[in-house]
Design an enzyme around this catalytic site. Structure first.
Site, PDB file in Angstrom:
ATOM      1  N   HIS A   1       7.697 -27.009  -1.214  1.00 21.85           N
ATOM      2  CA  HIS A   1       7.051 -28.157  -1.860  1.00 21.85           C
ATOM      3  C   HIS A   1       5.901 -27.724  -2.759  1.00 21.85           C
ATOM      4  O   HIS A   1       5.154 -28.556  -3.249  1.00 21.85           O
ATOM      5  CB  HIS A   1       6.572 -29.149  -0.791  1.00 21.85           C
ATOM      6  CG  HIS A   1       7.718 -29.723  -0.010  1.00 21.85           C
ATOM      7  ND1 HIS A   1       8.227 -30.985  -0.228  1.00 21.85           N
ATOM      8  CD2 HIS A   1       8.493 -29.170   0.965  1.00 21.85           C
ATOM      9  CE1 HIS A   1       9.246 -31.197   0.588  1.00 21.85           C
ATOM     10  NE2 HIS A   1       9.433 -30.114   1.314  1.00 21.85           N
TER      11      HIS A   1
ATOM     12  N   GLU B   1       0.827  -1.204   0.000  1.00 24.31           N
ATOM     13  CA  GLU B   1       0.000   0.000   0.000  1.00 24.31           C
ATOM     14  C   GLU B   1       0.866   1.261   0.000  1.00 24.31           C
ATOM     15  O   GLU B   1       0.441   2.309  -0.480  1.00 24.31           O
ATOM     16  CB  GLU B   1      -0.913  -0.023   1.237  1.00 24.31           C
ATOM     17  CG  GLU B   1      -2.285   0.550   1.001  1.00 24.31           C
ATOM     18  CD  GLU B   1      -3.246   0.265   2.150  1.00 24.31           C
ATOM     19  OE1 GLU B   1      -4.289  -0.357   1.907  1.00 24.31           O
ATOM     20  OE2 GLU B   1      -2.960   0.660   3.296  1.00 24.31           O
TER      21      GLU B   1
ATOM     22  N   LYS C   1     -14.376   0.336  -4.008  1.00 24.88           N
ATOM     23  CA  LYS C   1     -15.469   0.733  -3.106  1.00 24.88           C
ATOM     24  C   LYS C   1     -16.537   1.497  -3.883  1.00 24.88           C
ATOM     25  O   LYS C   1     -17.727   1.238  -3.723  1.00 24.88           O
ATOM     26  CB  LYS C   1     -14.939   1.635  -1.988  1.00 24.88           C
ATOM     27  CG  LYS C   1     -14.049   0.935  -0.986  1.00 24.88           C
ATOM     28  CD  LYS C   1     -13.681   1.880   0.136  1.00 24.88           C
ATOM     29  CE  LYS C   1     -12.573   1.318   0.986  1.00 24.88           C
ATOM     30  NZ  LYS C   1     -12.009   2.286   1.914  1.00 24.88           N
TER      31      LYS C   1
END
Ligand code: PA5
Length: 447
Positions: A307, A286, A421
């Site tokens: 793995h 951010e 948003k």
């Protein structure tokens, strides 16, 4: 100096003279942070926080934590992004990722309001069934949708179970000191409130009440955490470039980025550090990912992910570097038992501590990944004590600010977070978003 940068596994990719060339830029970026003259300078409250925190509120946090411990079986911490990651990271790192199963004399602590998943919320409600609960709702703005939904659900539960008077004892709100829906509501309902300071953004807020209340409920020594951060502050704000781990880390990642290493993988060999990596990802992602720039922050836990992702890191596209957190002393000890039959062929390591084997796995992986062309910065930290955790947090925060300024971005804003948003509100038909709603409907129809 507790946090140290081991450069042995990056030195074949970055030479000393490159570090020397970049040192003045790092020192200039540090000066910009210290003088508070750079972009985003109204969000620099975290710099002096470890020595200048509100002592009265700190005492209230401890007192509230003790009451919560006595009053409930479960604390539900409601928040998203910077309003939950730091608390969860520190609790898991200092205690264990299995802390709820091993809680001892602390309540179970669950985190809600960090997604919009019905299953996740429904599961948590079931887990709280028949238990005494308290809620700490954390939102600086007080208007973030995800925590607001979870708070509405848990407030209803608490009021049904304990009444409005009981809710006053059991709901704690951490939010802006004066403004916002949550502050107004909490004051009206008589809930105890704690402050997210104006000058500290979510991703830098772990050492404010945002992180400290849940961390204290977990039984973690918040005095030691703050003391460690204060020591790191003193050290990294004042030490010259050579030996200043925060500046060295910022410079190394900057040089590697300029070489086309656009992904940084934070590696730990300790599952308890997984949420610390999530906190780090928000801090760096951010802060730096803007204006078309930035290193993409990823994370792995080894040897688990060797793995799964090990193949890619060893052999895939060469666009990444690794930053390894090397915790030098283990919190726990397990010794490999001897087996007279040695059917599994493990007697060659019988009697050894698991941590020694984990360190050999680390060394072997470092050598292999360097051979595969992946630079590795190693961050050495002595242990997972509260003090060292406080140091590590401050180290990462300061290095992030310096690194952001070196990259030429404002490390303290997050304009990009608003886009989803706005669309979500328009799609849900929120008042005031009618125009965008119509535009999106048209776009969707054409898909
Ligand atoms: O770092 C940030 O600013 C964000 O991650 C916020 O912490 C997050 O969006 C939650 O915001 P708020 O605390 O206002 O609910």
């Amino acid at each position: 100096m507790s946090v140290k940068i081991n450069k042995k596994f990056v030195s074949q990719f970055v030479s000393q003279h490159e570090l020397d060339y970049a040192a003045p830029a790092a020192e200039a970026a540090l000066s910009l942070v210290k003088s508070k003259n750079g972009p985003g300078n109204d969000f620099l409250g975290w710099i002096d926080l470890p020595i200048a925190y509100d002592k009265e509120e700190f005492a209230r946090i401890k007192a509230a934590a003790e009451r919560i411990k006595k009053m409930c079986d479960v604390l539900v911490v409601i928040g998203i992004g910077g309003s939950y990651l730091g608390a969860r990271a520190v609790i898991e790192y200092c205690k264990s990722n299995n802390y709820n199963a091993l809680h001892g004399d602390c309540p179970e602590i669950y985190f809600a309001g960090n997604s919009i998943s019905a299953s996740s919320l429904a599961d948590l409600l079931k887990m709280c069934d028949g238990k005494d609960i308290c809620v700490n709702v954390v939102s600086k703005s007080g208007t973030t949708t995800e925590p607001a939904i979870a708070f509405r659900v848990f407030r209803e539960l608490i009021v049904k179970k304990y009444g409005e008077d009981g809710a006053k004892e059991r709901i704690f709100a951490t939010t802006d000191k004066a403004r916002g829906t949550l502050k107004t509501f909490a004051d009206r309902m008589g809930y105890e409130t704690f402050v997210v300071p104006d000058d500290i953004g979510g991703r830098y807020s772990v050492l404010t009440a945002v992180g400290l209340l849940p961390i204290a409920v977990a039984g973690i020594d918040i005095d030691a955490l703050m003391a460690g951060a204060a020591e790191a502050r003193e050290e990294y704000l004042n030490a010259p470039f050579a030996g200043n781990a925060a500046l060295e880390y910022a410079v190394l990642r900057n040089i590697l980025y300029k070489r086309g290493k656009s992904t940084e993988i934070l590696v730990s060999y300790e599952p308890a550090a997984q949420m610390l990596s999530e906190w780090w990802k928000q801090l760096y992602g951010e802060s730096e990912g803007k204006d078309g720039k930035g290193i993409y922050p990823a994370s792995v836990v080894f040897s688990t992910d060797l793995h799964s992702l090990g193949q890619f890191i060893q052999d895939g596209s060469r666009t990444m570097f690794e930053t390894v957190i090397d915790i030098q002393s283990p919190k726990d000890h397990v010794t490999i038992p001897h087996d007279p039959e040695d059917t599994d062929g493990l007697n060659y390591i019988a009697g050894k501590e698991l941590d020694e084997i984990n360190h050999k796995a680390m060394l072997g992986t470092l050598l292999a990944h360097v051979d595969g062309g992946v630079p590795n910065i190693v961050i050495e930290t002595p242990d997972r004590s509260e003090r060292e955790t406080g140091r590590l947090i401050y180290f990462f925060e300061l290095a992030c600010a310096v690194s952001g300024y070196m990259l030429g971005v404002n490390p303290f804003d997050q304009p990009g977070v608003e886009s989803y948003k706005k669309n979500m509100f328009a799609l849900l038909g929120k008042k005031g978003s009618e125009q965008r709603s119509a535009e999106l409907a048209e776009r969707i129809a054409k898909l």
